[in-house]
Design a protein around this motif. Structure first.
Motif, PDB file in Angstrom:
ATOM      1  N   UNK A  77       0.827  -1.207   0.000  1.00 24.95           N
ATOM      2  CA  UNK A  77       0.000   0.000   0.000  1.00 24.95           C
ATOM      3  C   UNK A  77       0.861   1.256   0.000  1.00 24.95           C
ATOM      4  N   UNK A  78       1.952   1.249   0.790  1.00 24.93           N
ATOM      5  CA  UNK A  78       2.833   2.420   0.833  1.00 24.93           C
ATOM      6  C   UNK A  78       3.521   2.633  -0.511  1.00 24.93           C
ATOM      7  N   UNK A  79       3.921   1.527  -1.180  1.00 27.54           N
ATOM      8  CA  UNK A  79       4.563   1.658  -2.487  1.00 27.54           C
ATOM      9  C   UNK A  79       3.593   2.224  -3.519  1.00 27.54           C
ATOM     10  N   UNK A  80       2.351   1.729  -3.527  1.00 25.12           N
ATOM     11  CA  UNK A  80       1.362   2.245  -4.481  1.00 25.12           C
ATOM     12  C   UNK A  80       1.064   3.715  -4.217  1.00 25.12           C
ATOM     13  N   UNK A  81       0.914   4.071  -2.937  1.00 20.71           N
ATOM     14  CA  UNK A  81       0.606   5.463  -2.612  1.00 20.71           C
ATOM     15  C   UNK A  81       1.773   6.368  -2.984  1.00 20.71           C
ATOM     16  N   UNK A  82       3.014   5.856  -2.809  1.00 22.15           N
ATOM     17  CA  UNK A  82       4.179   6.635  -3.209  1.00 22.15           C
ATOM     18  C   UNK A  82       4.250   6.859  -4.702  1.00 22.15           C
ATOM     19  N   UNK A  83       3.682   5.927  -5.486  1.00 21.86           N
ATOM     20  CA  UNK A  83       3.643   6.097  -6.934  1.00 21.86           C
ATOM     21  C   UNK A  83       2.469   6.956  -7.393  1.00 21.86           C
ATOM     22  N   UNK A  84       1.638   7.373  -6.451  1.00 23.66           N
ATOM     23  CA  UNK A  84       0.488   8.188  -6.795  1.00 23.66           C
ATOM     24  C   UNK A  84      -0.734   7.403  -7.192  1.00 23.66           C
TER      25      UNK A  84
END
Length: 457
Positions: A213-220
């Protein structure tokens, strides 16, 4: 003193090498390290318990069983010496077979081989039985022979005129509790290891979910709320991530709403100023003022484009090669000399309009200050790399970080007269970082600026 120092230095090097090797052999994942923390104590405990059992319990049991057999053999020999004769011997053999479970036979006028008498006993049970026979029958020569499967042990004793042969079954010398103990210990250890693996997998699942989830949110990308699970610390981290995500989204929404109002408020007076300028007589003052109004309009539009960001656009799978080809074609129509080297089809999930605006800004900057531009696009195992090179004046090393600042323009090669507002590089970095990528500046092999963009693949 020199030898001591060299010795200390050598030992320190060996110790550091050992720790580097140990670090290299350690698992990299949290699951592997946690499993190692569980497995190592179990293995050490098994080794310790097995050592204590073999050194204490099994040694004592084997010694007592051997002493019992040796005592019975000594009793048979004593009865044979006290009651000679065929009838007495037959009775003694019957008693030994029925009561002592010893298979006894006599080899009349037999002699033992001296080589077999002096032979050392290699097996653990053979050594225990030989020691017990030496204690019970100190004046007798004997030999021991056991088969490979330890099913029986053959004892040959030298009597004054005959050789006494005794066959002892393994049950008289060997306790099956040894194997039972070891098997139970291994079975319980495997069962505990299985439980530990299942437990650790369940604990790793929410950590992987949070990391994803953090990786996806970091990618926007859009991340839906998920139910926190796992240990208390992991649940706290998940809750903190959700709170952070909602705060960031709320701030982005507030910024967008504020900028919508700023856009309306600024564009209205600019429009009135343009109308008033249209009614003014043609002179130098009007041209200067009209140029200033146009610069203000460009700056406002550029700032709004930068500040609005990418939150209004959804992520979708696109062909990156096609997108870059469209950017290149638009630049060629404006007179740019561009060469494109790209893999035929590179598909990934991005915000197409935002990435196109980012690339357009970079190519437009290169077109303004260079005569030749080269673009290369290729995928790696985990990234998409886009490089843009030109033969322009480039950017000095000490000023490469400054160009990412909003409204920052280089005085010589990149100024307002070229049509830029100082936001092209800022918008490009904002778009790349919003996708979880990186942007880097360097010296091009063509003599100008080298720009390298990396997007997660």
């Amino acid at each position: 003193m020199g030898r001591l120092g060299a010795k200390i230095k050598n030992e320190a090097w060996l110790l550091s090498t050992f720790f580097r090797l140990l670090k290299r052999l350690m698992p990299n994942t949290m699951f592997g390290r946690s499993l190692l923390i569980v497995v190592l104590p179990i293995i050490l405990l098994q080794v310790l318990v097995t050592y204590i059992f073999y050194e204490r319990h099994w040694d004592n049991v084997a010694r007592r069983l051997a002493q019992g057999v040796a005592g019975e053999v000594a009793a048979v020999i004593s009865l044979t010496d006290r009651f000679p004769g065929p009838e007495a011997r037959a009775s003694i053999l019957t008693i030994a077979r029925d009561q002592m479970r010893l298979a006894i036979s006599f080899e009349e006028n037999g002699q033992l081989n001296e080589t077999e008498i002096q032979r050392e006993h290699s097996g653990f049970l053979d050594r225990q039985l030989a020691r017990a026979l030496q204690e019970s029958l100190p004046a007798r020569n004997f030999t021991l022979t056991s088969n490979e499967k330890l099913e029986s042990v053959v004892i040959r004793l030298q009597l004054p005129n005959d050789v006494l042969q005794i066959v002892v079954r393994d049950k008289r010398l060997f306790s099956s509790t040894t194997y039972i103990f070891v098997m139970w210990m291994i079975a319980i250890s495997l069962a505990l290891l299985g439980i530990a693996v299942i437990f650790l997998r369940n604990q790793m699942r929410p950590i992987k979910q949070l990391a994803s989830a953090a990786e996806k949110f970091g990618r926007g990308q859009e991340v839906e709320d998920f139910k926190p699970s796992g240990a208390l610390e992991i649940r706290s981290a998940s809750k903190a991530f959700h709170d952070m995500k909602h705060r960031i989204l709320r701030q982005i929404t507030q910024r967008t709403e504020m900028l919508a109002g700023v856009s309306h408020d600024l564009r209205t007076p600019l429009t009135r100023m343009k109308l008033q300028l249209a009614m003014m007589p043609e002179d130098q003052s009007r041209e200067n003022l009209q140029s200033d109004v146009e610069d203000m309009r460009n700056m406002v539009e550029g700032y709004l484009a930068f500040a609005k960001g990418q939150e209004a656009e959804t992520v979708q799978e696109v062909n990156v090669t096609r997108l870059i080809e469209s950017v290149v074609e638009n630049a060629r129509r404006q007179g740019a000399q561009i060469t494109l080297t790209a893999t035929p089809e590179i598909r990934t999930s991005i915000r197409a309009n935002s990435v196109k605006r980012c690339l357009t800004n970079l190519v437009e900057n290169a077109r303004r200050h260079a005569t030749e531009i080269a673009i290369a696009v290729y995928p790696t195992d985990s990234q998409i790399v886009i490089s843009i090179d030109d033969n322009g004046p480039g950017i000095p090393l000490e000023k490469r970080q400054d160009v990412f600042k909003p409204f920052h323009r280089l005085d010589t090669s990149r100024n307002s007269e070229t049509g830029g507002s100082g936001l092209g590089m800022t918008i490009a970095r904002d778009v790349v970082h919003g996708h979880g990528g990186q942007i880097a500046l360097g010296r091009s092999s063509m003599g100008g600026l080298h720009i390298e963009l990396t997007f997660p693949y």
